[in-house]
Design a protein around this motif. Sequence first.
Motif, PDB file in Angstrom:
ATOM      1  N   LEU A  12       0.858  -1.228   0.070  1.00 28.45           N
ATOM      2  CA  LEU A  12      -0.237   0.094  -0.096  1.00 28.45           C
ATOM      3  C   LEU A  12       0.938   1.263  -0.018  1.00 28.45           C
ATOM      4  O   LEU A  12       0.491   2.371  -0.729  1.00 28.45           O
ATOM      5  CB  LEU A  12      -1.080   0.081   1.375  1.00 28.45           C
ATOM      6  N   THR A  13       2.027   1.364   0.620  1.00 27.99           N
ATOM      7  CA  THR A  13       3.030   2.458   0.759  1.00 27.99           C
ATOM      8  C   THR A  13       3.401   2.688  -0.687  1.00 27.99           C
ATOM      9  O   THR A  13       3.293   3.855  -1.239  1.00 27.99           O
ATOM     10  CB  THR A  13       4.257   2.173   1.567  1.00 27.99           C
ATOM     11  N   ILE A  14       3.809   1.758  -1.553  1.00 26.00           N
ATOM     12  CA  ILE A  14       4.317   1.814  -2.881  1.00 26.00           C
ATOM     13  C   ILE A  14       3.036   2.111  -3.748  1.00 26.00           C
ATOM     14  O   ILE A  14       3.044   3.083  -4.503  1.00 26.00           O
ATOM     15  CB  ILE A  14       4.926   0.550  -3.431  1.00 26.00           C
ATOM     16  N   ALA A  15       1.911   1.552  -3.373  1.00 22.95           N
ATOM     17  CA  ALA A  15       0.787   1.775  -4.343  1.00 22.95           C
ATOM     18  C   ALA A  15       0.138   3.251  -4.186  1.00 22.95           C
ATOM     19  O   ALA A  15       0.028   4.078  -5.263  1.00 22.95           O
ATOM     20  CB  ALA A  15      -0.234   0.864  -4.153  1.00 22.95           C
ATOM     21  N   ILE A  16       0.205   3.653  -3.096  1.00 16.94           N
ATOM     22  CA  ILE A  16      -0.283   5.231  -2.960  1.00 16.94           C
ATOM     23  C   ILE A  16       0.612   5.997  -3.339  1.00 16.94           C
ATOM     24  O   ILE A  16       0.202   7.219  -4.165  1.00 16.94           O
ATOM     25  CB  ILE A  16      -0.520   5.499  -1.326  1.00 16.94           C
ATOM     26  N   GLY A  17       1.911   6.000  -3.436  1.00 15.30           N
ATOM     27  CA  GLY A  17       2.876   6.732  -3.864  1.00 15.30           C
ATOM     28  C   GLY A  17       2.807   6.901  -5.311  1.00 15.30           C
ATOM     29  O   GLY A  17       2.758   7.698  -5.871  1.00 15.30           O
ATOM     30  N   GLN A  18       2.536   5.660  -6.053  1.00 16.55           N
ATOM     31  CA  GLN A  18       2.436   5.773  -7.461  1.00 16.55           C
ATOM     32  C   GLN A  18       1.361   6.190  -7.943  1.00 16.55           C
ATOM     33  O   GLN A  18       1.122   6.954  -8.794  1.00 16.55           O
ATOM     34  CB  GLN A  18       2.562   4.169  -7.980  1.00 16.55           C
ATOM     35  N   ALA A  19       0.102   6.248  -6.938  1.00 17.14           N
ATOM     36  CA  ALA A  19      -1.115   6.632  -7.469  1.00 17.14           C
ATOM     37  C   ALA A  19      -1.018   8.362  -7.601  1.00 17.14           C
ATOM     38  O   ALA A  19      -1.538   8.858  -8.193  1.00 17.14           O
ATOM     39  CB  ALA A  19      -2.202   6.265  -6.297  1.00 17.14           C
ATOM     40  N   GLN A 144      -4.802  -1.720 -10.118  1.00 18.32           N
ATOM     41  CA  GLN A 144      -5.811  -0.959 -11.011  1.00 18.32           C
ATOM     42  C   GLN A 144      -6.839   0.034 -10.790  1.00 18.32           C
ATOM     43  O   GLN A 144      -7.136   1.163 -11.355  1.00 18.32           O
ATOM     44  CB  GLN A 144      -6.302  -1.835 -12.124  1.00 18.32           C
ATOM     45  N   LEU A 145      -7.443  -0.379  -9.662  1.00 19.88           N
ATOM     46  CA  LEU A 145      -8.338   0.558  -8.854  1.00 19.88           C
ATOM     47  C   LEU A 145      -7.677   2.014  -8.593  1.00 19.88           C
ATOM     48  O   LEU A 145      -8.309   2.853  -8.803  1.00 19.88           O
ATOM     49  CB  LEU A 145      -8.897  -0.131  -7.651  1.00 19.88           C
ATOM     50  N   MET A 146      -6.469   1.897  -8.131  1.00 22.26           N
ATOM     51  CA  MET A 146      -5.784   3.150  -7.771  1.00 22.26           C
ATOM     52  C   MET A 146      -5.348   3.945  -8.889  1.00 22.26           C
ATOM     53  O   MET A 146      -5.512   5.363  -9.147  1.00 22.26           O
ATOM     54  CB  MET A 146      -4.436   3.037  -6.853  1.00 22.26           C
ATOM     55  N   THR A 147      -5.134   3.013  -9.933  1.00 26.78           N
ATOM     56  CA  THR A 147      -4.561   3.970 -11.430  1.00 26.78           C
ATOM     57  C   THR A 147      -5.824   4.559 -11.955  1.00 26.78           C
ATOM     58  O   THR A 147      -5.888   5.711 -12.309  1.00 26.78           O
ATOM     59  CB  THR A 147      -4.186   2.557 -12.388  1.00 26.78           C
ATOM     60  N   ALA A 178       6.351  12.957  -8.810  1.00 25.32           N
ATOM     61  CA  ALA A 178       7.444  12.196  -8.756  1.00 25.32           C
ATOM     62  C   ALA A 178       8.080  12.063  -7.561  1.00 25.32           C
ATOM     63  O   ALA A 178       8.412  10.957  -7.008  1.00 25.32           O
ATOM     64  CB  ALA A 178       8.459  12.661  -9.931  1.00 25.32           C
ATOM     65  N   ILE A 179       8.238  13.153  -6.732  1.00 24.08           N
ATOM     66  CA  ILE A 179       8.785  13.304  -5.403  1.00 24.08           C
ATOM     67  C   ILE A 179       7.982  12.343  -4.484  1.00 24.08           C
ATOM     68  O   ILE A 179       8.557  11.491  -3.730  1.00 24.08           O
ATOM     69  CB  ILE A 179       8.606  14.744  -4.784  1.00 24.08           C
ATOM     70  N   PHE A 180       6.492  12.351  -4.545  1.00 24.72           N
ATOM     71  CA  PHE A 180       5.988  11.173  -3.666  1.00 24.72           C
ATOM     72  C   PHE A 180       6.173   9.837  -4.003  1.00 24.72           C
ATOM     73  O   PHE A 180       6.290   9.144  -3.067  1.00 24.72           O
ATOM     74  CB  PHE A 180       4.361  11.651  -3.821  1.00 24.72           C
ATOM     75  N   ALA A 181       6.134   9.481  -5.204  1.00 27.47           N
ATOM     76  CA  ALA A 181       6.312   8.043  -5.440  1.00 27.47           C
ATOM     77  C   ALA A 181       7.741   7.678  -5.234  1.00 27.47           C
ATOM     78  O   ALA A 181       7.908   6.501  -4.688  1.00 27.47           O
ATOM     79  CB  ALA A 181       6.303   8.036  -7.190  1.00 27.47           C
TER      80      ALA A 181
END
Length: 409
Positions: A12-19, A144-147, A178-181
């Motif tokens: 979730l940490t990675i996914a939220i940053g990517q979102a 994909q939901l976050m995407t 980009a900084i968040f991800a």
Amino acid sequence: MENNTKWRGRFLTIAIGQAISLIGSSAVQFALIWWLAEQTASPMIMGVAGLAAYLPMAFLSPFAGVAADKYSRKIICITADLSMGLAALAAAFLLNAITFPIWAVLVILFVRGIGGTFHQPAIQSIIPQLVPAEELVRVNGWMQLMTAGSFILGPVIGAALYAALPMSLVLLTDVIGAIFASAALAAVKIPRLENHERHKVGFFAHFKEGIQVYREDKKLSTLIIAEVLCMLFFAPLSTFYPLMTSDYFDLSAMYGSIVEVAFAAGMMIAAVLFGSVLKIKNKIRTSYLGLWGIGVATTICGLMPATFVGWIIFAGTCAAMGAFGNVHGIPLTAYIQETVAPEKMGRAFSLIGQVTAFTMPIGLLISSPVAEKMGVHMWFLISGLGILLILVILIGIGGLLKKKRSPLT
């Protein structure tokens, strides 16, 4: 990989940053493409923009896949994210001093394409390092939901920023994302791959190993062939969406953002179902179903009259298109993550990225002059019928091969 609840927090940490990064990227992408559509109203220019965005993936994917399997996937993702952010920051400073030219948009899209080429196989290969195999379909649904949520917010934010701010300030949205991800990835410990020989093997040997993945799995290779042939028709449509709204339906950027939101909402609905209630027994067959749905939805889009009611149906059909895109993509991604060895996964995903990326420039070379002469709506119709015809032909070939293999009675 740890089979306990710790993987959820890391994922979730990675996914939220990517979102968050995707929201910024989607907003900037929408603003850039809409600016091109308003300034030029030309399918040819939109086609060139698509080439600028996708050519890096077409030519650099083999290197990106090998890099993802030889080196730190975490470092590759962070470097790619920050490179795209720095490119946007540099462009923002330059564009604050000069008039915004068309070539600047093409350069930004090209640089983003390079970053995305290296980022995609690395991030897709990180997921199965963190997530238990039995959770991959569900997790890909969440991803994909976050995407999809990012794609909903991105065009809305992009349209608002485009209307209120100069393009140089709009570009800063990409920098923030980009900084968040990068920060999210830096905070998560990614397990090391156990294959110690991977650094000693040369590039071409690595590349051949990636190809061998598909030679050994006939079901997967046939599905990828179907996807590539269908994407020759479908891939160029992403560059023509703004023209359908601005030129064919003669509506403003707000309506263009609604179409993007509808597509993303369809993605989100399918992703929610995959991430919660749907249990997929045959991932390959489900992925084919997604291609059928894309073909039908695209055909309907091309049949719409240039009226406001036609646009409403077009937007609704785009939602179905987004949903069927996930019906195709989520099971396919999970199948690869389940069946391909971890040390080969980067190359497996990069090869898909490369062959599908080639469909964009080839498709644009064909579709751009057709859309220029016949109208952009006609390419939607041609695309839908072409996808359906390809699937019918593949079913026919598959049936003939089965008959040849069966014993005589």
